[in-house]
Motif scaffolding. Structure first.
Motif, PDB file in Angstrom:
ATOM      1  N   ASP A 223       0.860  -1.183   0.000  1.00 18.16           N
ATOM      2  CA  ASP A 223       0.000   0.000   0.000  1.00 18.16           C
ATOM      3  C   ASP A 223       0.896   1.232   0.000  1.00 18.16           C
ATOM      4  O   ASP A 223       2.113   1.134   0.240  1.00 18.16           O
ATOM      5  CB  ASP A 223      -0.890  -0.016   1.247  1.00 18.16           C
ATOM      6  N   SER A 224       0.318   2.391  -0.253  1.00 17.36           N
ATOM      7  CA  SER A 224       1.078   3.632  -0.063  1.00 17.36           C
ATOM      8  C   SER A 224       1.151   3.883   1.441  1.00 17.36           C
ATOM      9  O   SER A 224       0.178   3.642   2.172  1.00 17.36           O
ATOM     10  CB  SER A 224       0.390   4.796  -0.763  1.00 17.36           C
ATOM     11  N   VAL A 225       2.294   4.329   1.918  1.00 19.53           N
ATOM     12  CA  VAL A 225       2.523   4.433   3.358  1.00 19.53           C
ATOM     13  C   VAL A 225       1.539   5.388   4.017  1.00 19.53           C
ATOM     14  O   VAL A 225       0.908   5.051   5.025  1.00 19.53           O
ATOM     15  CB  VAL A 225       3.978   4.873   3.636  1.00 19.53           C
ATOM     16  N   LYS A 226       1.381   6.579   3.467  1.00 17.80           N
ATOM     17  CA  LYS A 226       0.494   7.576   4.087  1.00 17.80           C
ATOM     18  C   LYS A 226      -0.945   7.079   4.113  1.00 17.80           C
ATOM     19  O   LYS A 226      -1.637   7.187   5.129  1.00 17.80           O
ATOM     20  CB  LYS A 226       0.566   8.904   3.344  1.00 17.80           C
ATOM     21  N   SER A 227      -1.402   6.515   3.003  1.00 17.38           N
ATOM     22  CA  SER A 227      -2.770   6.007   2.932  1.00 17.38           C
ATOM     23  C   SER A 227      -2.991   4.915   3.973  1.00 17.38           C
ATOM     24  O   SER A 227      -4.011   4.887   4.669  1.00 17.38           O
ATOM     25  CB  SER A 227      -3.047   5.464   1.531  1.00 17.38           C
ATOM     26  N   PHE A 228      -2.008   4.002   4.092  1.00 20.17           N
ATOM     27  CA  PHE A 228      -2.135   2.904   5.048  1.00 20.17           C
ATOM     28  C   PHE A 228      -2.195   3.422   6.480  1.00 20.17           C
ATOM     29  O   PHE A 228      -3.056   3.009   7.268  1.00 20.17           O
ATOM     30  CB  PHE A 228      -0.968   1.934   4.894  1.00 20.17           C
ATOM     31  N   ILE A 229      -1.279   4.325   6.827  1.00 22.10           N
ATOM     32  CA  ILE A 229      -1.237   4.833   8.203  1.00 22.10           C
ATOM     33  C   ILE A 229      -2.506   5.596   8.542  1.00 22.10           C
ATOM     34  O   ILE A 229      -3.085   5.424   9.630  1.00 22.10           O
ATOM     35  CB  ILE A 229       0.011   5.714   8.409  1.00 22.10           C
ATOM     36  N   ASP A 230      -2.981   6.432   7.627  1.00 21.20           N
ATOM     37  CA  ASP A 230      -4.212   7.190   7.881  1.00 21.20           C
ATOM     38  C   ASP A 230      -5.404   6.259   8.075  1.00 21.20           C
ATOM     39  O   ASP A 230      -6.226   6.455   8.975  1.00 21.20           O
ATOM     40  CB  ASP A 230      -4.493   8.151   6.719  1.00 21.20           C
ATOM     41  N   ARG A 231      -5.488   5.240   7.225  1.00 20.87           N
ATOM     42  CA  ARG A 231      -6.608   4.303   7.319  1.00 20.87           C
ATOM     43  C   ARG A 231      -6.522   3.468   8.595  1.00 20.87           C
ATOM     44  O   ARG A 231      -7.515   3.262   9.306  1.00 20.87           O
ATOM     45  CB  ARG A 231      -6.616   3.390   6.098  1.00 20.87           C
ATOM     46  N   LYS A 232      -5.308   2.992   8.899  1.00 21.40           N
ATOM     47  CA  LYS A 232      -5.136   2.152  10.089  1.00 21.40           C
ATOM     48  C   LYS A 232      -5.370   2.951  11.367  1.00 21.40           C
ATOM     49  O   LYS A 232      -5.901   2.420  12.346  1.00 21.40           O
ATOM     50  CB  LYS A 232      -3.734   1.537  10.083  1.00 21.40           C
ATOM     51  N   ARG A 233      -4.991   4.221  11.359  1.00 23.00           N
ATOM     52  CA  ARG A 233      -5.265   5.084  12.521  1.00 23.00           C
ATOM     53  C   ARG A 233      -6.770   5.133  12.793  1.00 23.00           C
ATOM     54  O   ARG A 233      -7.220   4.980  13.923  1.00 23.00           O
ATOM     55  CB  ARG A 233      -4.704   6.477  12.288  1.00 23.00           C
ATOM     56  N   THR A 234      -7.539   5.342  11.737  1.00 24.33           N
ATOM     57  CA  THR A 234      -9.000   5.388  11.879  1.00 24.33           C
ATOM     58  C   THR A 234      -9.544   4.042  12.346  1.00 24.33           C
ATOM     59  O   THR A 234     -10.386   3.979  13.248  1.00 24.33           O
ATOM     60  CB  THR A 234      -9.657   5.781  10.544  1.00 24.33           C
ATOM     61  N   ASP A 235      -9.060   2.944  11.732  1.00 24.39           N
ATOM     62  CA  ASP A 235      -9.496   1.599  12.137  1.00 24.39           C
ATOM     63  C   ASP A 235      -9.313   1.387  13.641  1.00 24.39           C
ATOM     64  O   ASP A 235     -10.228   0.920  14.340  1.00 24.39           O
ATOM     65  CB  ASP A 235      -8.683   0.530  11.392  1.00 24.39           C
ATOM     66  N   LEU A 236      -8.127   1.709  14.126  1.00 23.21           N
ATOM     67  CA  LEU A 236      -7.796   1.419  15.521  1.00 23.21           C
ATOM     68  C   LEU A 236      -8.522   2.341  16.497  1.00 23.21           C
ATOM     69  O   LEU A 236      -8.951   1.892  17.572  1.00 23.21           O
ATOM     70  CB  LEU A 236      -6.281   1.514  15.725  1.00 23.21           C
ATOM     71  N   ILE A 237      -8.664   3.597  16.159  1.00 24.94           N
ATOM     72  CA  ILE A 237      -9.395   4.511  17.047  1.00 24.94           C
ATOM     73  C   ILE A 237     -10.853   4.081  17.137  1.00 24.94           C
ATOM     74  O   ILE A 237     -11.451   4.065  18.228  1.00 24.94           O
ATOM     75  CB  ILE A 237      -9.263   5.969  16.569  1.00 24.94           C
ATOM     76  N   ILE A 238     -11.453   3.709  16.002  1.00 25.19           N
ATOM     77  CA  ILE A 238     -12.834   3.204  16.017  1.00 25.19           C
ATOM     78  C   ILE A 238     -12.921   1.948  16.877  1.00 25.19           C
ATOM     79  O   ILE A 238     -13.809   1.814  17.728  1.00 25.19           O
ATOM     80  CB  ILE A 238     -13.314   2.909  14.586  1.00 25.19           C
ATOM     81  N   LEU A 239     -12.011   1.012  16.646  1.00 28.31           N
ATOM     82  CA  LEU A 239     -12.026  -0.259  17.383  1.00 28.31           C
ATOM     83  C   LEU A 239     -11.992  -0.036  18.885  1.00 28.31           C
ATOM     84  O   LEU A 239     -12.867  -0.521  19.627  1.00 28.31           O
ATOM     85  CB  LEU A 239     -10.829  -1.105  16.952  1.00 28.31           C
TER      86      LEU A 239
END
Length: 444
Positions: A223-239
């Protein structure tokens, strides 16, 4: 999430006001249960871009009437809420046709349709949650009644909400990118299929697609690094926020897993760091945990061939230290590597077993390999988890609850108030001695 419910309210269902209200109510309940699958099944590996299978029986249990069910699934998809391409997906190793024993072609049985929430509702919407009191079927979801009195004693402080973003950033700082990844073999999930290949192969593939090879929580991505980190940040905060909100709202569930017999409930799926904010009768808890517990259980299985040095190290609590000494590993990173080797032996397929363990525990590794070849690779870890739950839940937890000691069970560990620590430890040790179960308990 509030964004999902707001979107459902905008669906132009047809019919009387009462029928429309029923359709929207069912839609919200279905999305609520699907959201729970993401947050309870995947845990720290949660990824809302990943499609998940929804069996027809799962949907029928929530929406029993065929006409209503058909209308809801159609409108959720058409309105960009719970979306699917409508295709049935075949098992990873299936081709379109197979030859049966009678020589006739057989079409393999497809897996259920796969669904996911529209990404805009997850990644481009404010993170907030709506609590629906009429969804609260807590009494029906607590199937292990011994735990119910303990749930009433649990509180979680609001300071946890300030901590969650900091914890997530700390976890994201551990992402490895490109050449930082040292694993010789990397497995990536593509279109529902696990594809193992050398690290260099995936590094070249990443470059070819103008992306990066990324490792996070022992999972690999391109994946692109920035896209992955931004998406994963949202995933984890929601979780983490969602799981905390469920505890604060007293939306409890508690049941024994049908496969490994573990006791699953709200506290078994929250990050260990969050227990700093959890109280039992107003007091923070301390943990009573077994050292290298899965392998301590294995070492106590008398009819499973294994090496004497493994049995001694697993039962006396220095298994990872023994591996470190044999392999010349040092420090926290060395211990982490030793633990990872054993976890691969436990949970991995035979082809992924670390060869370095064959020299240290030749009898054990041969036994594990033969067991997995005969019963399937997942059966080995399930066997150990069954042994763990039989002792820790069926016996230990039941006894602690019978003594009316406030407690929380987290799979192979027990959390109690400091004032109850010595009494609980003595009770556990007595049970272990009666069953001739040998292990080491971590220091307080």
């Amino acid at each position: 999430m509030t964004s999902l419910n707001q979107k459902i309210e905008q669906i132009p269902f047809l019919g009387s006001a009462k029928n429309i209200a029923t359709l929207k109510s069912y839609s919200k309940i279905l999305c609520y249960e699907v959201f729970n699958i993401y947050t309870s099944t995947f845990n720290s590996a949660v990824d809302f871009t990943k499609e998940i299978p929804l069996r027809k029986s799962f949907i029928i249990k929530i929406i029993p009437t065929p006409k209503i069910r058909s209308s809801i699934m159609k409108e959720l998809n058409n309105n960009g809420i719970l979306i699917t391409d409508g295709k049935y997906i075949f098992n990873n190793n299936d081709t379109n046709k197979k030859i049966g024993g009678d020589g006739l072609e057989i079409t393999p049985k497809p897996r259920p349709k796969h669904y996911k929430f529209h990404p805009d509702l997850i990644y481009n919407s404010p993170i907030s949650f709506t609590y629906f009191e009429h969804f609260d079927s807590t009494d029906k979801k607590i199937l292990y009644q011994k735990m119910k009195p303990n749930f009433d004693m649990i509180t979680i402080s609001h300071g946890v909400y300030n901590f969650i973003p900091k914890m997530v950033e700390e976890k994201l700082s551990n992402i490895l990118i490109g050449d930082e990844i040292t694993d010789p073999t990397v497995t990536i999930l593509i279109d529902g299929k696990e594809i193992p290949a050398s690290r260099d192969y995936w590094l070249n593939e990443a470059v070819r697609h103008n992306k990066a090879l990324i490792k996070f929580n022992d999972n690999f991505y391109i994946d692109s690094v920035k896209s992955f980190i931004d998406r994963k940040r949202t995933d984890l905060i929601i979780l983490h926020t969602y799981n905390v909100r469920k505890i604060q709202n007293k939306e409890w569930y508690c049941s024994r897993n049908k496969t490994n017999k573990r006791l699953d409930h709200n506290l078994t799926c929250i990050a260990s760091e969050l227990f700093e904010y959890v109280s039992l009768k107003g007091v923070k808890t301390v943990e009573i945990d077994l050292v290298n517990s899965q392998f301590a259980f294995l070492s106590n299985i008398s009819n499973f061939p294994m090496d004497d040095n493994f049995i001694k190290a697993a039962q006396e609590g220095y298994l990872y230290e023994l591996i470190m000494e044999e392999l010349g590993l040092e420090g926290d990173e060395g211990r982490l590597a030793a633990k990872k080797y054993m976890m691969l032996a436990n949970f991995g397929r035979e082809r992924n077993h670390p060869k370095v363990l064959n020299k240290i525990f030749p009898i054990l590794m041969q036994s594990i390999t033969e067991f997995k070849q005969k019963n399937g690779y997942a059966a080995f870890s399930i066997m150990l988890q069954n042994a763990e739950s039989s002792l820790m839940i069926t016996t230990v937890l039941a006894m602690i609850c019978a003594k009316r000691i406030p407690c929380l069970s987290i799979h192979d560990s027990i959390r109690v108030r400091p004032v109850d620590y010595d009494r609980t430890l003595e009770l556990m040790q007595r049970i272990f001695d009666e069953r001739d179960f040998k292990c080491k308990i971590k220091n307080k």
